[in-house]
Enzyme design. Structure first.
Site, PDB file in Angstrom:
ATOM      1  N   ALA A  11       0.845  -1.201   0.000  1.00  0.00           N
ATOM      2  CA  ALA A  11       0.000   0.000   0.000  1.00  0.00           C
ATOM      3  C   ALA A  11       0.877   1.246   0.000  1.00  0.00           C
ATOM      4  CB  ALA A  11      -0.922  -0.022   1.222  1.00  0.00           C
ATOM      5  N   VAL A  14       2.936   3.561  -5.035  1.00  0.00           N
ATOM      6  CA  VAL A  14       2.425   3.052  -6.306  1.00  0.00           C
ATOM      7  C   VAL A  14       1.116   2.290  -6.068  1.00  0.00           C
ATOM      8  CG1 VAL A  14       2.868   1.490  -8.239  1.00  0.00           C
ATOM      9  CG2 VAL A  14       4.701   2.970  -7.392  1.00  0.00           C
ATOM     10  N   ARG A  40       0.484   1.903   8.327  1.00  0.00           N
ATOM     11  CA  ARG A  40       0.174   2.407   6.988  1.00  0.00           C
ATOM     12  C   ARG A  40      -1.280   2.119   6.626  1.00  0.00           C
ATOM     13  NH1 ARG A  40       4.709   2.079   2.144  1.00  0.00           N
ATOM     14  NH2 ARG A  40       4.740   4.320   1.918  1.00  0.00           N
ATOM     15  N   VAL A  91       5.157  -4.305  -4.005  1.00  0.00           N
ATOM     16  CA  VAL A  91       5.987  -4.151  -2.806  1.00  0.00           C
ATOM     17  C   VAL A  91       7.297  -3.454  -3.182  1.00  0.00           C
ATOM     18  CG1 VAL A  91       4.970  -6.190  -1.760  1.00  0.00           C
ATOM     19  CG2 VAL A  91       7.104  -6.411  -3.029  1.00  0.00           C
ATOM     20  N   SER A 132       5.442  -3.587  -9.296  1.00  0.00           N
ATOM     21  CA  SER A 132       6.712  -2.970  -8.887  1.00  0.00           C
ATOM     22  C   SER A 132       7.678  -3.032 -10.064  1.00  0.00           C
ATOM     23  CB  SER A 132       7.352  -3.748  -7.743  1.00  0.00           C
ATOM     24  OG  SER A 132       6.416  -4.133  -6.792  1.00  0.00           O
ATOM     25  N   GLU A 162       4.176   0.405 -13.771  1.00  0.00           N
ATOM     26  CA  GLU A 162       3.441   1.648 -13.562  1.00  0.00           C
ATOM     27  C   GLU A 162       4.328   2.832 -13.946  1.00  0.00           C
ATOM     28  OE1 GLU A 162       0.207   2.215 -12.991  1.00  0.00           O
ATOM     29  OE2 GLU A 162       1.065   4.138 -13.530  1.00  0.00           O
ATOM     30  N   LYS A 221      10.239  -0.577 -18.766  1.00  0.00           N
ATOM     31  CA  LYS A 221      10.104   0.278 -17.586  1.00  0.00           C
ATOM     32  C   LYS A 221      11.479   0.821 -17.170  1.00  0.00           C
ATOM     33  CE  LYS A 221       8.768   1.987 -13.653  1.00  0.00           C
ATOM     34  NZ  LYS A 221       7.813   2.950 -13.274  1.00  0.00           N
ATOM     35  N   ARG A 261      12.127  16.990 -32.267  1.00  0.00           N
ATOM     36  CA  ARG A 261      12.754  15.685 -32.001  1.00  0.00           C
ATOM     37  C   ARG A 261      13.213  15.599 -30.540  1.00  0.00           C
ATOM     38  NH1 ARG A 261      17.192  16.160 -36.458  1.00  0.00           N
ATOM     39  NH2 ARG A 261      17.174  18.175 -35.394  1.00  0.00           N
ATOM     40  N   CYS A 277      12.819   5.817  -7.994  1.00  0.00           N
ATOM     41  CA  CYS A 277      12.967   5.020  -9.217  1.00  0.00           C
ATOM     42  C   CYS A 277      14.243   5.260 -10.017  1.00  0.00           C
ATOM     43  CB  CYS A 277      11.777   5.267 -10.140  1.00  0.00           C
ATOM     44  SG  CYS A 277      10.303   4.438  -9.567  1.00  0.00           S
ATOM     45  N   PHE A 278      14.539   6.523 -10.328  1.00  0.00           N
ATOM     46  CA  PHE A 278      15.596   6.778 -11.318  1.00  0.00           C
ATOM     47  C   PHE A 278      16.920   6.097 -10.960  1.00  0.00           C
ATOM     48  CE2 PHE A 278      13.925  10.947 -13.425  1.00  0.00           C
ATOM     49  CZ  PHE A 278      12.880  10.220 -13.956  1.00  0.00           C
ATOM     50  N   ARG A 443      16.359  25.089  -7.964  1.00  0.00           N
ATOM     51  CA  ARG A 443      15.286  24.690  -8.887  1.00  0.00           C
ATOM     52  C   ARG A 443      14.952  25.787  -9.887  1.00  0.00           C
ATOM     53  NH1 ARG A 443      13.859  19.224  -8.675  1.00  0.00           N
ATOM     54  NH2 ARG A 443      14.226  18.477  -6.583  1.00  0.00           N
TER      55      ARG A 443
HETATM   56  C1  UDX Z   1       9.623   8.716 -12.433  1.00  0.00           C
HETATM   57  C2  UDX Z   1       9.051   8.579 -13.851  1.00  0.00           C
HETATM   58  O1  UDX Z   1       8.784   9.880 -14.389  1.00  0.00           O
HETATM   59  C3  UDX Z   1       7.780   7.737 -13.825  1.00  0.00           C
HETATM   60  O2  UDX Z   1       7.306   7.518 -15.143  1.00  0.00           O
HETATM   61  C4  UDX Z   1       8.091   6.405 -13.151  1.00  0.00           C
HETATM   62  O3  UDX Z   1       6.916   5.630 -13.036  1.00  0.00           O
HETATM   63  C5  UDX Z   1       8.701   6.605 -11.780  1.00  0.00           C
HETATM   64  O4  UDX Z   1       9.847   7.456 -11.868  1.00  0.00           O
HETATM   65  P1  UDX Z   1       9.028  10.200 -10.306  1.00  0.00           P
HETATM   66  O5  UDX Z   1      10.346   9.739  -9.802  1.00  0.00           O
HETATM   67  O6  UDX Z   1       7.836  10.066  -9.438  1.00  0.00           O
HETATM   68  O7  UDX Z   1       8.673   9.441 -11.667  1.00  0.00           O
HETATM   69  O8  UDX Z   1       9.121  11.757 -10.698  1.00  0.00           O
HETATM   70  P2  UDX Z   1       9.745  12.553 -11.959  1.00  0.00           P
HETATM   71  O9  UDX Z   1       8.801  13.614 -12.312  1.00  0.00           O
HETATM   72  O10 UDX Z   1      10.172  11.659 -13.041  1.00  0.00           O
HETATM   73  O11 UDX Z   1      11.016  13.264 -11.310  1.00  0.00           O
HETATM   74  C6  UDX Z   1      12.161  12.537 -10.883  1.00  0.00           C
HETATM   75  C7  UDX Z   1      13.239  13.489 -10.403  1.00  0.00           C
HETATM   76  O12 UDX Z   1      13.794  14.228 -11.496  1.00  0.00           O
HETATM   77  C8  UDX Z   1      12.740  14.549  -9.411  1.00  0.00           C
HETATM   78  O13 UDX Z   1      13.695  14.725  -8.386  1.00  0.00           O
HETATM   79  C9  UDX Z   1      12.607  15.792 -10.251  1.00  0.00           C
HETATM   80  O14 UDX Z   1      12.730  16.970  -9.499  1.00  0.00           O
HETATM   81  C10 UDX Z   1      13.790  15.606 -11.207  1.00  0.00           C
HETATM   82  N1  UDX Z   1      13.624  16.357 -12.475  1.00  0.00           N
HETATM   83  C11 UDX Z   1      12.623  16.028 -13.342  1.00  0.00           C
HETATM   84  C12 UDX Z   1      14.508  17.389 -12.791  1.00  0.00           C
HETATM   85  O15 UDX Z   1      15.419  17.685 -12.017  1.00  0.00           O
HETATM   86  N2  UDX Z   1      14.344  18.051 -13.976  1.00  0.00           N
HETATM   87  C13 UDX Z   1      13.368  17.750 -14.866  1.00  0.00           C
HETATM   88  O16 UDX Z   1      13.301  18.405 -15.931  1.00  0.00           O
HETATM   89  C14 UDX Z   1      12.469  16.707 -14.531  1.00  0.00           C
HETATM   90  P1  ADP Z   2       6.376   1.993  -3.890  1.00  0.00           P
HETATM   91  O1  ADP Z   2       6.843   3.406  -4.004  1.00  0.00           O
HETATM   92  O2  ADP Z   2       6.931   1.104  -4.973  1.00  0.00           O
HETATM   93  O3  ADP Z   2       4.884   1.868  -3.777  1.00  0.00           O
HETATM   94  P2  ADP Z   2       6.671   1.629  -1.037  1.00  0.00           P
HETATM   95  O4  ADP Z   2       7.926   1.302  -0.278  1.00  0.00           O
HETATM   96  O5  ADP Z   2       6.039   2.972  -0.842  1.00  0.00           O
HETATM   97  O6  ADP Z   2       7.011   1.361  -2.563  1.00  0.00           O
HETATM   98  O7  ADP Z   2       5.560   0.540  -0.706  1.00  0.00           O
HETATM   99  C1  ADP Z   2       5.755  -0.828  -0.658  1.00  0.00           C
HETATM  100  C2  ADP Z   2       4.879  -1.413   0.452  1.00  0.00           C
HETATM  101  O8  ADP Z   2       4.905  -2.837   0.349  1.00  0.00           O
HETATM  102  C3  ADP Z   2       5.311  -1.085   1.880  1.00  0.00           C
HETATM  103  O9  ADP Z   2       4.262  -0.410   2.542  1.00  0.00           O
HETATM  104  C4  ADP Z   2       5.602  -2.468   2.529  1.00  0.00           C
HETATM  105  O10 ADP Z   2       5.189  -2.544   3.882  1.00  0.00           O
HETATM  106  C5  ADP Z   2       4.765  -3.387   1.663  1.00  0.00           C
HETATM  107  N1  ADP Z   2       5.211  -4.792   1.663  1.00  0.00           N
HETATM  108  C6  ADP Z   2       6.447  -5.291   1.420  1.00  0.00           C
HETATM  109  N2  ADP Z   2       6.458  -6.638   1.458  1.00  0.00           N
HETATM  110  C7  ADP Z   2       5.187  -7.034   1.748  1.00  0.00           C
HETATM  111  C8  ADP Z   2       4.529  -8.321   1.905  1.00  0.00           C
HETATM  112  N3  ADP Z   2       5.190  -9.465   1.772  1.00  0.00           N
HETATM  113  N4  ADP Z   2       3.212  -8.315   2.190  1.00  0.00           N
HETATM  114  C9  ADP Z   2       2.530  -7.152   2.315  1.00  0.00           C
HETATM  115  N5  ADP Z   2       3.073  -5.934   2.158  1.00  0.00           N
HETATM  116  C10 ADP Z   2       4.384  -5.853   1.878  1.00  0.00           C
END
Ligand code: UDX
Ligand code: ADP
Length: 463
Positions: A11, A14, A40, A91, A132, A162, A221, A261, A277-278, A443
């Site tokens: 939860a 994502v 949570r 998760v 995930s 996602e 992804k 482009r 993520c990045f 920024r």
């Molecule tokens: C990213 C991807 O965009 C998304 O598709 C994927 O599912 C998860 O990872 P997120 O990390 O939530 O999403 O935010 P994003 O808007 O991509 O920004 C990532 C980081 O880059 C932030 O710290 C943001 O401030 C920075 N950023 C982004 C810059 O510094 N400059 C930019 O022009 C864009």
């Molecule tokens: P994301 O940004 O990918 O959503 P988070 O760390 O915010 O990642 O969330 C992942 C969640 O998954 C956490 O709240 C964690 O407690 C939960 N989690 C991890 N392993 C398990 C499991 N085996 N069963 C249930 N929940 C889990």
């Protein structure tokens, strides 16, 4: 096959928003989001919908519409798995902090635990969906575990990464550029893909729902995030060159962004990218490439991270150098701690690393962020283990009021691009700071001319 009950394990940032939107858009499907973390789940169930654990514009409205109708949050993982036709795994998959692949590979411990739990509990056939971000070929691991349960239950594994960005999650989920679904290409696999396509098709135009094999979906992804991060590192690399020449990075970004482009998005120079993520996904890509002996490919992508680390350090060093080569005992006010605006998420936020560097030089850091709770700031710094927790508490103070945070500071540093920072009473802030009063705009959101008029010395990024 028509899906009637969905369960989502995890939860987090994502799982929570994604399932809330699915529940909103598909009132006939019962969606249960489960997590081991009781606090949570309690927060997701809080009767005050503004207290849900993920801050996202528009999310509390979606949750209040669907919660209790066909959206449920629970800690009873086994029951939700058992009842569901379709199980999303959402998760955490953090970078490994031990053993082989330490610092690069994704830790799949939680994924494997989930798979084993699904295998143990399930009494009927299920579609298991990887939500995930996972390294390529994780579906193989899931399959291995799920297909050897010996209880006759059949599992289909889909990859459905996602692409939502935090801060715009609800909008991204309601109007995605595309939805990607990877699955086996045999008859059973195609049926499972179709079941998931039918869910998204309730609000996403069919031509935006792409289907591929599992491996293409998993790799897409990682690739999307690597490309996006690479753009930020590219513009940040040039921001340093701009600071040594008469060029202005905002003008350069505008000029190149009009080339259809290249396009205008993701060209904003900053103190460095953060987020869950990045970095994780690129490190993962690097690890996978190296494991296949592809040294040049690995080195190429690793450079994106090296550049990002450099940008964060460079920003901190600029503060130190500008403040006459010492920040010892000086108060630096941080506006923003989240990794971007409109989220309370701080994972890998540049602010953490910039603060750490300044604290190493014995600075005092005052932090104000509109959505990040005080304790999170200390947790983030303590996690780095650079100094004792006591020392972090002594050197860092978190404020509820931005004017208090900036009071008696030698410098203000903008770490997150929250809109509200633009509209502060900067004259009032200036009057309460030590002089000369500096602003380090990590920024490039503030009006430089206006602030210089007040008397501030401004250091933007890339000009
Ligand atoms: C990213 C991807 O965009 C998304 O598709 C994927 O599912 C998860 O990872 P997120 O990390 O939530 O999403 O935010 P994003 O808007 O991509 O920004 C990532 C980081 O880059 C932030 O710290 C943001 O401030 C920075 N950023 C982004 C810059 O510094 N400059 C930019 O022009 C864009
Ligand atoms: P994301 O940004 O990918 O959503 P988070 O760390 O915010 O990642 O969330 C992942 C969640 O998954 C956490 O709240 C964690 O407690 C939960 N989690 C991890 N392993 C398990 C499991 N085996 N069963 C249930 N929940 C889990």
């Amino acid at each position: 096959m028509t899906v009637k009950k969905i369960c989502c394990i995890g939860a987090g940032y994502v799982g929570g928003p994604t399932m809330a939107v699915i529940a909103k858009q598909c009132p006939d499907i019962q969606v249960t989001v489960v997590d081991l973390n009781e606090a949570r789940i309690a927060a997701w169930n809080d009767h005050d919908v503004n207290k849900i654990p993920v801050y996202e514009p528009g999310l509390s409205e979606v949750v209040s519409e669907a919660r209790g109708r066909n959206l449920f949050f629970s800690t009873d993982v086994d029951q939700a798995i058992n009842e569901a036709d379709m199980i999303f795994i959402s998760v955490n998959t953090p970078t490994k902090t031990y053993g082989a692949g330490k610092g690069q590979a994704a830790d799949l411990k939680w994924i494997e635990l989930c798979a084993r739990q699904i295998a143990r509990v399930s009494k009927s056939d299920k579609i298991v969906v990887e939500k995930s971000t996972l390294p390529v070929r994780t579906a193989r691991t899931l399959k291995d575990i799920l297909q050897h349960t010996g209880n006759g239950v059949k599992f289909q594994i889909l990859s459905n990464p996602e692409f939502l960005a935090e801060g715009t999650a609800v909008e991204d989920l309601l109007k995605p550029d595309r939805v990607l679904i990877g699955g086996d290409q045999d008859e059973e696999g195609k049926k499972a893909i179709e079941a998931l396509v039918n869910i998204y098709a309730q609000w996403v135009p069919r031509e935006r729902i792409l289907t591929t094999n599992v491996w293409s979906s998993e790799l897409s992804k990682l690739t999307a995030n690597a490309f996006l991060a690479q753009r930020v590192s590219s513009i940040n690399a040039l921001s340093e060159l701009c600071e040594h020449t008469e060029a202005d990075i905002n003008e350069v970004a505008r000029a190149i962004g009009t080339d259809s482009r290249i396009g205008p998005k993701f060209l904003k120079a900053s103190v460095g990218f953060g987020g869950s993520c990045f970095q994780k996904d690129i490190l993962n890509l690097v690890y996978i490439a190296r494991s296949y002996g592809l040294t040049e490919v690995a080195d190429y992508w690793e450079q994106v991270i090296i550049m990002n680390d450099h940008q964060k350090k460079r920003f901190a060093n600029k503060i130190i150098k500008t403040l006459y080569n010492t920040v010892n005992g000086k108060k630096i006010a941080f506006l923003g701690w989240a990794f971007k605006k409109d989220t309370n998420d701080t994972r890998e936020s540049a602010a953490i690393y910039v603060a750490d560097h300044l604290l190493y030089e014995q600075a005092h850091v005052g932090v104000y962020d509109p959505k990040v709770p005080e304790q999170q700031v200390y947790t983030d710094l303590d996690y780095l283990a650079t100094r004792s927790s006591d020392e972090n508490s002594k050197l860092v103070q978190v404020y509820n009021d931005p004017y208090e945070a900036c009071k008696d500071a030698h410098a203000v540093a903008i770490l997150t691009e929250w809109d509200e920072f633009k509209h502060y009473d900067w004259q009032r802030i200036y009057d309460n700071m030590l002089k000369p009063a500096h602003i380090f705009d990590g920024r490039n959101i503030l009006d430089k001319a206006k602030l210089e008029n007040i008397g501030f010395k401004i250091c933007p990024i890339g000009s």
